[in-house]
Write a protein that holds these residues in place. Structure first.
Motif, PDB file in Angstrom:
ATOM      1  N   GLU A 184      -0.330 -10.919 -10.096  1.00 14.29           N
ATOM      2  CA  GLU A 184      -0.285  -9.760  -9.194  1.00 14.29           C
ATOM      3  C   GLU A 184       1.158  -9.476  -8.810  1.00 14.29           C
ATOM      4  OE1 GLU A 184      -2.566  -8.100  -5.213  1.00 14.29           O
ATOM      5  OE2 GLU A 184      -2.225 -10.259  -5.430  1.00 14.29           O
ATOM      6  N   ASP A 185       1.610  -8.237  -9.019  1.00 11.29           N
ATOM      7  CA  ASP A 185       3.003  -7.921  -8.710  1.00 11.29           C
ATOM      8  C   ASP A 185       3.161  -7.528  -7.245  1.00 11.29           C
ATOM      9  OD1 ASP A 185       2.205  -5.239  -8.422  1.00 11.29           O
ATOM     10  OD2 ASP A 185       2.818  -4.710 -10.448  1.00 11.29           O
ATOM     11  N   GLY A 186       4.427  -7.306  -6.844  1.00 12.69           N
ATOM     12  CA  GLY A 186       4.717  -7.015  -5.451  1.00 12.69           C
ATOM     13  C   GLY A 186       4.110  -5.718  -4.957  1.00 12.69           C
ATOM     14  N   LEU A 187       4.072  -4.689  -5.818  1.00 11.26           N
ATOM     15  CA  LEU A 187       3.495  -3.412  -5.400  1.00 11.26           C
ATOM     16  C   LEU A 187       2.010  -3.563  -5.081  1.00 11.26           C
ATOM     17  CD1 LEU A 187       5.153  -0.832  -7.823  1.00 11.26           C
ATOM     18  CD2 LEU A 187       5.659  -1.201  -5.405  1.00 11.26           C
ATOM     19  N   SER A 188       1.298  -4.258  -5.961  1.00 12.32           N
ATOM     20  CA  SER A 188      -0.129  -4.471  -5.745  1.00 12.32           C
ATOM     21  C   SER A 188      -0.363  -5.287  -4.473  1.00 12.32           C
ATOM     22  CB  SER A 188      -0.738  -5.189  -6.948  1.00 12.32           C
ATOM     23  OG  SER A 188      -2.089  -5.538  -6.699  1.00 12.32           O
ATOM     24  N   TYR A 189       0.459  -6.308  -4.270  1.00 11.69           N
ATOM     25  CA  TYR A 189       0.286  -7.162  -3.092  1.00 11.69           C
ATOM     26  C   TYR A 189       0.616  -6.399  -1.809  1.00 11.69           C
ATOM     27  CZ  TYR A 189       0.277 -11.454  -0.316  1.00 11.69           C
ATOM     28  OH  TYR A 189      -0.010 -12.432   0.609  1.00 11.69           O
ATOM     29  N   CYS A 190       1.665  -5.597  -1.868  1.00 10.24           N
ATOM     30  CA  CYS A 190       2.026  -4.791  -0.697  1.00 10.24           C
ATOM     31  C   CYS A 190       0.891  -3.838  -0.339  1.00 10.24           C
ATOM     32  CB  CYS A 190       3.311  -4.003  -0.984  1.00 10.24           C
ATOM     33  SG  CYS A 190       3.872  -2.968   0.381  1.00 10.24           S
ATOM     34  N   ARG A 191       0.314  -3.211  -1.355  1.00  9.49           N
ATOM     35  CA  ARG A 191      -0.810  -2.297  -1.106  1.00  9.49           C
ATOM     36  C   ARG A 191      -1.992  -3.050  -0.491  1.00  9.49           C
ATOM     37  NH1 ARG A 191      -1.180  -0.741  -5.860  1.00  9.49           N
ATOM     38  NH2 ARG A 191       0.084   1.149  -5.734  1.00  9.49           N
ATOM     39  N   ARG A 192      -2.253  -4.245  -1.000  1.00 13.29           N
ATOM     40  CA  ARG A 192      -3.354  -5.050  -0.475  1.00 13.29           C
ATOM     41  C   ARG A 192      -3.098  -5.477   0.974  1.00 13.29           C
ATOM     42  NH1 ARG A 192      -4.811 -10.540  -1.266  1.00 13.29           N
ATOM     43  NH2 ARG A 192      -3.303 -10.900  -2.932  1.00 13.29           N
ATOM     44  N   LEU A 193      -1.873  -5.893   1.278  1.00 10.15           N
ATOM     45  CA  LEU A 193      -1.543  -6.278   2.644  1.00 10.15           C
ATOM     46  C   LEU A 193      -1.697  -5.105   3.595  1.00 10.15           C
ATOM     47  CD1 LEU A 193       1.644  -8.477   2.111  1.00 10.15           C
ATOM     48  CD2 LEU A 193      -0.548  -9.263   3.009  1.00 10.15           C
ATOM     49  N   LEU A 239       8.142   2.079  -1.035  1.00 12.81           N
ATOM     50  CA  LEU A 239       8.099   2.598   0.325  1.00 12.81           C
ATOM     51  C   LEU A 239       6.874   3.469   0.548  1.00 12.81           C
ATOM     52  CD1 LEU A 239      11.902   3.375   0.612  1.00 12.81           C
ATOM     53  CD2 LEU A 239      10.662   1.646   1.912  1.00 12.81           C
ATOM     54  N   GLU A 240       6.418   4.150  -0.510  1.00 14.97           N
ATOM     55  CA  GLU A 240       5.232   4.992  -0.385  1.00 14.97           C
ATOM     56  C   GLU A 240       3.987   4.173  -0.041  1.00 14.97           C
ATOM     57  OE1 GLU A 240       4.999   7.055  -4.075  1.00 14.97           O
ATOM     58  OE2 GLU A 240       5.917   8.880  -3.280  1.00 14.97           O
ATOM     59  N   ILE A 241       3.898   2.969  -0.575  1.00 15.88           N
ATOM     60  CA  ILE A 241       2.685   2.185  -0.335  1.00 15.88           C
ATOM     61  C   ILE A 241       2.794   1.309   0.904  1.00 15.88           C
ATOM     62  CG2 ILE A 241       2.043   2.188  -2.758  1.00 15.88           C
ATOM     63  CD1 ILE A 241       3.041  -0.650  -2.969  1.00 15.88           C
ATOM     64  N   GLY A 242       3.917   1.428   1.631  1.00 16.32           N
ATOM     65  CA  GLY A 242       3.967   0.774   2.939  1.00 16.32           C
ATOM     66  C   GLY A 242       5.063  -0.233   3.172  1.00 16.32           C
ATOM     67  N   ALA A 243       5.959  -0.460   2.198  1.00 16.78           N
ATOM     68  CA  ALA A 243       7.080  -1.360   2.465  1.00 16.78           C
ATOM     69  C   ALA A 243       7.996  -0.729   3.506  1.00 16.78           C
ATOM     70  CB  ALA A 243       7.854  -1.635   1.177  1.00 16.78           C
ATOM     71  N   ASP A 244       8.657  -1.553   4.305  1.00 14.60           N
ATOM     72  CA  ASP A 244       9.510  -1.046   5.377  1.00 14.60           C
ATOM     73  C   ASP A 244      10.969  -0.927   4.961  1.00 14.60           C
ATOM     74  OD1 ASP A 244       7.659  -1.029   7.877  1.00 14.60           O
ATOM     75  OD2 ASP A 244       7.238  -2.907   6.858  1.00 14.60           O
ATOM     76  N   ASP A 245      11.360  -1.625   3.928  1.00 14.57           N
ATOM     77  CA  ASP A 245      12.733  -1.526   3.436  1.00 14.57           C
ATOM     78  C   ASP A 245      12.763  -2.064   2.014  1.00 14.57           C
ATOM     79  OD1 ASP A 245      15.411  -0.932   3.350  1.00 14.57           O
ATOM     80  OD2 ASP A 245      15.938  -2.062   5.145  1.00 14.57           O
TER      81      ASP A 245
END
Length: 240
Positions: free
Chosen positions: A61-70, A94-100
């Motif tokens: 699972e990559d970071g984008l998928s994990y960020c979306r899941r979180l 950033l679109e899927i919710g990362a803050d920076d």
């Protein structure tokens, strides 16, 4: 004694994990490291992290998928790391919710600056229940800067990331002034912002989807062609 801030670092590169763990320790943070998202899930079950540093490209699972899941059940601040320099990857994160977002290789001092900046935007101040705070009322919404909190009605919390809240606050505080993307980037993300970053458009779109009745025809956040954005609704300053 104040407990140290807890940081979870998720990256499949052992050397990067050791580097970040050392930097965090020297700056007074308590950290845990994970080489996969499944390991990160296990750690989070017993380690209430205040912020996650998350690699974009990992096996499994990559970071984008994990960020979306979180983001489906948590508002924990996330800083994404990646060796990919394309702007589109930063914007997607950033679109899927990362803050920076921070590219590799990075200066350890910049990582610490970004962590502190994100935490400063996110944290609610420790205060007594009778402390008076300034808030902004617009339409059915109430924005409380000191708590970085947006309410719909009296108690219905609107789920926004810390970056989205900071951006909304920048617009509301200066309504109805037109603000350029560069101004909004500086106001909402401070001195650690990248000099070129189109993520403001993506964040505006996400905020509209959460506060506008019809995001395609916004009443609150207006686009001013070739200039930027303006908060168009009447804003009332309230002291609680």
């Amino acid at each position: 004694m104040v407990a140290p801030t807890k940081i979870l670092v998720v990256d499949d590169d052992t050397e990067i994990l050791r580097l970040i763990e050392g930097v965090l320790s020297r700056n007074g943070f308590e950290s845990r490291t994970a080489k996969s998202t499944s390991e990160a899930d296990e750690i989070l079950a017993n380690f209430p992290a205040d912020l996650i540093v998350l690699d974009l490209m990992m096996e499994g699972e990559d970071g984008l998928s994990y960020c979306r899941r979180l983001r489906s059940n948590s508002n924990i601040p996330i800083i994404m790391l990646t060796a990919i320099a394309e702007d589109v990857d930063r914007i997607v994160g950033l679109e899927i919710g990362a803050d920076d977002y921070l590219g590799k290789p990075f200066n350890p001092r910049e990582l610490i600056a970004r962590i502190k900046s994100v935490l400063r935007r996110f944290r609610e101040p420790e205060s007594s229940s009778d402390t008076k705070v300034n808030s902004f009322q617009f339409g059915a919404f109430r924005l409380i800067p000191e708590q970085m909190l947006l309410l719909r009605g009296d108690a219905d919390k609107v789920h926004l990331t810390s970056g989205e809240l900071a951006l909304l606050l920048a617009l509301v505080e200066r309504a109805p002034r037109v603000l350029s993307r560069d101004q909004l980037l500086d106001m909402s993300r401070g001195a650690v912002a990248n000099p070129f970053d189109r993520s403001i458009d993506s964040q505006i779109s996400r905020i509209r989807s959460k506060i506008e009745e019809d995001p395609r025809h916004p009443e609150y956040i207006k686009t001013v062609r070739n200039l930027g954005y303006a908060f168009a609704a009447d804003v009332k300053r309230v002291r609680d």
